[in-house]
Design a protein around this motif. Sequence first.
Motif, mmCIF file in Angstrom:
data_model
loop_
_atom_site.group_PDB
_atom_site.id
_atom_site.type_symbol
_atom_site.label_atom_id
_atom_site.label_comp_id
_atom_site.label_asym_id
_atom_site.label_seq_id
_atom_site.Cartn_x
_atom_site.Cartn_y
_atom_site.Cartn_z
ATOM 1 N N THR A 208 -13.218 56.129 -46.804
ATOM 2 C CA THR A 208 -12.059 56.802 -46.223
ATOM 3 C C THR A 208 -10.772 56.202 -46.752
ATOM 4 O OG1 THR A 208 -12.063 55.319 -44.323
ATOM 5 C CG2 THR A 208 -13.321 57.358 -44.128
ATOM 6 N N ALA A 209 -9.735 57.048 -46.836
ATOM 7 C CA ALA A 209 -8.448 56.590 -47.354
ATOM 8 C C ALA A 209 -7.676 55.802 -46.312
ATOM 9 C CB ALA A 209 -7.632 57.784 -47.826
ATOM 10 N N ASP A 210 -8.013 55.966 -45.047
ATOM 11 C CA ASP A 210 -7.265 55.314 -43.977
ATOM 12 C C ASP A 210 -8.118 54.263 -43.279
ATOM 13 O OD1 ASP A 210 -9.002 57.166 -42.980
ATOM 14 O OD2 ASP A 210 -7.657 57.928 -41.423
ATOM 15 N N ARG A 211 -8.697 53.380 -44.060
ATOM 16 C CA ARG A 211 -9.525 52.322 -43.479
ATOM 17 C C ARG A 211 -8.687 51.420 -42.582
ATOM 18 N NH1 ARG A 211 -12.059 49.229 -48.180
ATOM 19 N NH2 ARG A 211 -10.028 49.671 -49.111
ATOM 20 N N ILE A 212 -9.318 50.873 -41.572
ATOM 21 C CA ILE A 212 -8.628 50.056 -40.572
ATOM 22 C C ILE A 212 -8.331 48.679 -41.146
ATOM 23 C CG2 ILE A 212 -8.838 49.018 -38.278
ATOM 24 C CD1 ILE A 212 -10.890 51.320 -37.689
ATOM 25 N N PRO A 213 -7.072 48.226 -41.100
ATOM 26 C CA PRO A 213 -6.751 46.896 -41.629
ATOM 27 C C PRO A 213 -7.299 45.788 -40.734
ATOM 28 C CG PRO A 213 -4.809 47.885 -40.625
ATOM 29 C CD PRO A 213 -5.880 48.952 -40.629
ATOM 30 N N VAL A 214 -7.832 44.756 -41.366
ATOM 31 C CA VAL A 214 -8.383 43.598 -40.661
ATOM 32 C C VAL A 214 -7.627 42.351 -41.103
ATOM 33 C CG1 VAL A 214 -10.425 42.188 -40.230
ATOM 34 C CG2 VAL A 214 -10.670 44.662 -40.550
ATOM 35 N N TYR A 215 -7.193 41.557 -40.136
ATOM 36 C CA TYR A 215 -6.523 40.287 -40.405
ATOM 37 C C TYR A 215 -7.441 39.161 -39.972
ATOM 38 C CZ TYR A 215 -2.380 43.212 -40.824
ATOM 39 O OH TYR A 215 -1.486 44.176 -41.198
ATOM 40 N N LEU A 216 -7.706 38.238 -40.877
ATOM 41 C CA LEU A 216 -8.552 37.089 -40.573
ATOM 42 C C LEU A 216 -7.652 35.898 -40.284
ATOM 43 C CD1 LEU A 216 -11.493 36.063 -40.456
ATOM 44 C CD2 LEU A 216 -11.248 35.400 -42.855
ATOM 45 N N LEU A 217 -7.717 35.374 -39.070
ATOM 46 C CA LEU A 217 -6.867 34.261 -38.635
ATOM 47 C C LEU A 217 -7.686 32.975 -38.669
ATOM 48 C CD1 LEU A 217 -4.328 33.006 -37.395
ATOM 49 C CD2 LEU A 217 -5.112 33.809 -35.140
ATOM 50 N N THR A 218 -7.287 32.062 -39.541
ATOM 51 C CA THR A 218 -7.978 30.792 -39.674
ATOM 52 C C THR A 218 -6.993 29.654 -39.437
ATOM 53 O OG1 THR A 218 -9.435 29.481 -41.120
ATOM 54 C CG2 THR A 218 -7.610 30.645 -42.168
ATOM 55 N N GLY A 219 -7.488 28.439 -39.457
ATOM 56 C CA GLY A 219 -6.649 27.269 -39.178
ATOM 57 C C GLY A 219 -7.479 26.228 -38.451
ATOM 58 N N PHE A 220 -7.099 24.971 -38.597
ATOM 59 C CA PHE A 220 -7.917 23.897 -38.065
ATOM 60 C C PHE A 220 -7.851 23.843 -36.542
ATOM 61 C CE2 PHE A 220 -9.073 19.265 -37.681
ATOM 62 C CZ PHE A 220 -10.368 19.421 -38.167
ATOM 63 N N LEU A 221 -8.790 23.106 -35.964
ATOM 64 C CA LEU A 221 -8.860 22.918 -34.517
ATOM 65 C C LEU A 221 -7.526 22.407 -33.977
ATOM 66 C CD1 LEU A 221 -12.330 21.144 -34.529
ATOM 67 C CD2 LEU A 221 -11.888 23.400 -33.552
ATOM 68 N N GLY A 222 -6.998 23.091 -32.976
ATOM 69 C CA GLY A 222 -5.761 22.657 -32.353
ATOM 70 C C GLY A 222 -4.496 22.995 -33.112
ATOM 71 N N SER A 223 -4.599 23.804 -34.158
ATOM 72 C CA SER A 223 -3.417 24.108 -34.966
ATOM 73 C C SER A 223 -2.583 25.237 -34.385
ATOM 74 C CB SER A 223 -3.820 24.455 -36.403
ATOM 75 O OG SER A 223 -4.616 25.626 -36.435
ATOM 76 N N GLY A 224 -3.045 25.867 -33.310
ATOM 77 C CA GLY A 224 -2.214 26.864 -32.639
ATOM 78 C C GLY A 224 -2.575 28.307 -32.925
ATOM 79 N N LYS A 225 -3.828 28.558 -33.311
ATOM 80 C CA LYS A 225 -4.228 29.937 -33.604
ATOM 81 C C LYS A 225 -4.108 30.836 -32.387
ATOM 82 C CE LYS A 225 -8.362 28.954 -35.082
ATOM 83 N NZ LYS A 225 -8.257 27.483 -34.899
ATOM 84 N N THR A 226 -4.636 30.402 -31.255
ATOM 85 C CA THR A 226 -4.608 31.241 -30.057
ATOM 86 C C THR A 226 -3.183 31.428 -29.545
ATOM 87 O OG1 THR A 226 -6.840 30.511 -29.462
ATOM 88 C CG2 THR A 226 -5.516 31.508 -27.724
ATOM 89 N N THR A 227 -2.368 30.385 -29.632
ATOM 90 C CA THR A 227 -0.963 30.512 -29.241
ATOM 91 C C THR A 227 -0.251 31.539 -30.110
ATOM 92 O OG1 THR A 227 -0.931 28.208 -28.511
ATOM 93 C CG2 THR A 227 1.200 29.249 -28.954
ATOM 94 N N LEU A 228 -0.504 31.482 -31.413
ATOM 95 C CA LEU A 228 0.082 32.462 -32.325
ATOM 96 C C LEU A 228 -0.392 33.865 -31.984
ATOM 97 C CD1 LEU A 228 1.489 33.433 -34.948
ATOM 98 C CD2 LEU A 228 -0.630 32.850 -36.153
ATOM 99 N N LEU A 229 -1.674 34.001 -31.734
ATOM 100 C CA LEU A 229 -2.246 35.309 -31.434
ATOM 101 C C LEU A 229 -1.662 35.878 -30.145
ATOM 102 C CD1 LEU A 229 -4.233 37.452 -32.321
ATOM 103 C CD2 LEU A 229 -6.053 36.175 -31.184
ATOM 104 N N ASN A 230 -1.565 35.066 -29.127
ATOM 105 C CA ASN A 230 -0.981 35.532 -27.863
ATOM 106 C C ASN A 230 0.456 35.996 -28.046
ATOM 107 O OD1 ASN A 230 -3.052 35.331 -25.971
ATOM 108 N ND2 ASN A 230 -2.732 33.140 -25.672
ATOM 109 N N ALA A 231 1.240 35.218 -28.803
ATOM 110 C CA ALA A 231 2.639 35.587 -29.037
ATOM 111 C C ALA A 231 2.736 36.884 -29.825
ATOM 112 C CB ALA A 231 3.346 34.458 -29.778
ATOM 113 N N ALA A 232 1.885 37.032 -30.841
ATOM 114 C CA ALA A 232 1.933 38.230 -31.672
ATOM 115 C C ALA A 232 1.557 39.471 -30.886
ATOM 116 C CB ALA A 232 1.014 38.061 -32.875
ATOM 117 N N LEU A 233 0.582 39.351 -30.007
ATOM 118 C CA LEU A 233 0.091 40.517 -29.286
ATOM 119 C C LEU A 233 1.071 41.020 -28.221
ATOM 120 C CD1 LEU A 233 -3.660 39.540 -28.922
ATOM 121 C CD2 LEU A 233 -2.679 41.266 -30.431
#
Length: 307
Positions: free
Chosen positions: A2-27
């Motif tokens: 399909t031409a309109d495939r759903i974009p996927v973002y892979l969020l990585t980063g070390f333990l305690g680096s703030g991934k969930t905090t970033l995700l909460n703020a972005a959402l």
Amino acid sequence: MTADRIPVYLLTGFLGSGKTTLLNAALRDPALANTAVIVNELGDIGLDQLAVGQASDNVVLLDAGCLCCVNSGALHETLADLLGRRARGEVPPFERVIIETSGAADPAPLLHILLGHPLVAPDFRLAAVVCTVDAQHHLKARKEHPELDKQVAMADRIVITKRDLADAAPIEEFLSDSEIVTAEKAFIGESRPQARLGARGGLQHGRPGSLRAFAFRPGRSDWAGRAAWTRHVSEKFGARLVRVKGLLKMEDTGEIVLVQGVQGVFHPPQRFRDWPDADRGNRLVCIARDIERAELEATLKESETLA
């Protein structure tokens, strides 16, 4: 496909680096409404899932289990199930997916799935790999945890966290050639390969076995030359060629193709009718371990003779 495939973002980063905090703020950003989130953690109790679940009513949260295992089929099964549930009206419509990996995860196996798995490729496309880098602890932690360098090497975008707790200047200098973005831009749009003139300063640190990044402006290319080059470097370098990303014009068809490889494995290229950005020139970025620039340059020259 399909031409309109759903974009996927892979969020990585070390333990305690703030991934969930970033995700909460972005959402909380209205621009990220209708986002499906897949969270995986080490251990049996998904505390991050509970935290993300409080972020927004527009989040579809799935327990995907541990996605960092090379032999795990959980990611492609989860994405296929998510798509089916959307089609049946069991989950709200969503426009993008964010996958938050475990802090100890090697992103490579997940990238292989997102770039080439037959259950994923027809409906989803990798938009960007986002990595959180802790301004307070990263430079010290990477000496004991080499996986930090690999997470940074795999990333298309870097978000520097904990700026309020530490001077960010040293980490900004360390990552001087990386694409550093704000939290607001982490999950917006897609990342294209940047034609950097030198190695990423944060990767080329002279330690035996260290990762280095090289940017090239390849000459004329066609499908035969591209296929010959990817086959050659896969056989010659294997997993030492940690990541490859490039935009090349195929002279025999006029197509622009996005070439992507992870640990010596190349996936079907994405095709464009025209250049997708303002830079209308061939470009190739190679992240490598124990490979010299001259070795890569030699393979490119060999492939150009076939074009």
